[in-house]
Design a protein around this motif. Structure first.
Motif, short mmCIF file in Angstrom:
data_model
loop_
_atom_site.label_atom_id
_atom_site.label_comp_id
_atom_site.label_asym_id
_atom_site.label_seq_id
_atom_site.Cartn_x
_atom_site.Cartn_y
_atom_site.Cartn_z
N HIS A 108 48.74 47.61 13.59
CA HIS A 108 47.70 47.10 14.49
C HIS A 108 48.24 46.69 15.86
N PRO A 109 49.41 46.02 15.95
CA PRO A 109 49.93 45.70 17.28
C PRO A 109 50.28 46.95 18.10
N ASP B 262 46.80 48.29 19.39
CA ASP B 262 45.91 47.33 20.05
C ASP B 262 45.84 47.55 21.56
N THR C 118 46.54 41.56 22.81
CA THR C 118 46.55 40.24 22.16
C THR C 118 47.18 40.24 20.77
N VAL C 119 47.19 41.39 20.09
CA VAL C 119 47.72 41.46 18.72
C VAL C 119 49.22 41.60 18.79
N ARG C 120 49.94 40.63 18.21
CA ARG C 120 51.40 40.61 18.31
C ARG C 120 52.09 41.13 17.05
N MET D 232 47.04 37.93 11.45
CA MET D 232 47.71 38.46 12.63
C MET D 232 48.18 37.32 13.51
N MET E 29 48.61 36.34 17.20
CA MET E 29 47.90 36.76 18.40
C MET E 29 48.40 35.97 19.60
N ARG F 166 46.88 32.23 15.54
CA ARG F 166 46.83 33.07 14.34
C ARG F 166 45.37 33.33 13.99
N ASN G 262 41.71 37.66 8.61
CA ASN G 262 40.73 38.73 8.48
C ASN G 262 40.54 39.06 7.01
N HIS H 10 36.60 38.82 11.04
CA HIS H 10 37.37 37.64 11.43
C HIS H 10 36.72 36.40 10.82
N THR I 190 42.51 51.04 22.87
CA THR I 190 42.95 51.11 21.47
C THR I 190 42.85 52.55 20.96
#
Length: 151
Positions: free
Chosen positions: A31-32, A35, A39-41, A59, A61, A68, A71, A86, A136
């Protein structure tokens, strides 16, 4: 394209079969990489290697400050559809359709059921989310076209 600022969809052709695209989306560690919001780390420790219906994953973030998010996978049709919710109730959904040349991927952000939708507008999410979704999908496609991931 949808007209509600709280229900946004974008789609893109990804040059890969649906199975390959789905496997990437079902892997929280990826996902990072895809993304487009920046924002997704990272996937949080304890997240599953592969998502499934009912799976919970977190995640790390960053939006100005680190935070954090938790989900839960709420839709799952293997190889076709995956969606997670979320903690606040909005959903991210991906639908995959096989087409000539690969997979048509439709990403949807649905915040239409939230009680305090106004907060998303005030914080700018209704304005920035469509572009973030396009980025994305661009980054997702780049994972399969042999090109470098866009920054």
């Amino acid at each position: 394209m949808d007209t509600s600022p709280y229900l946004q969809s974008r789609q893109r052709l990804v040059p890969a079969p649906p199975r390959a695209v789905f496997e990437l989306l079902a892997d929280p560690a990826m996902h990072p990489v895809i993304d487009g919001s920046g924002t997704v780390r990272a996937a949080r420790g304890g997240s599953p290697d592969r998502l499934r219906l009912g799976a919970e994953f977190g995640m790390d973030m960053r939006l100005g400050v680190p935070y954090r998010i938790s989900n839960t996978v709420v839709e799952f049709e293997d190889g076709r559809t995956i969606a997670w919710r979320h903690f606040s109730g909005h959903r991210w959904r991906y639908e995959l359709e096989p087409v000539d040349g690969g997979t048509l991927v439709r990403e949807t952000w649905d915040a239409s059921r939230l009680k305090h939708k106004w907060a998303l507008r005030v914080l700018g999410f209704t304005r920035t989310t469509p572009g973030n979704m396009e980025r994305t999908l661009e980054r997702l496609a780049a994972q399969f076209d042999g090109g470098a991931t866009p920054s």
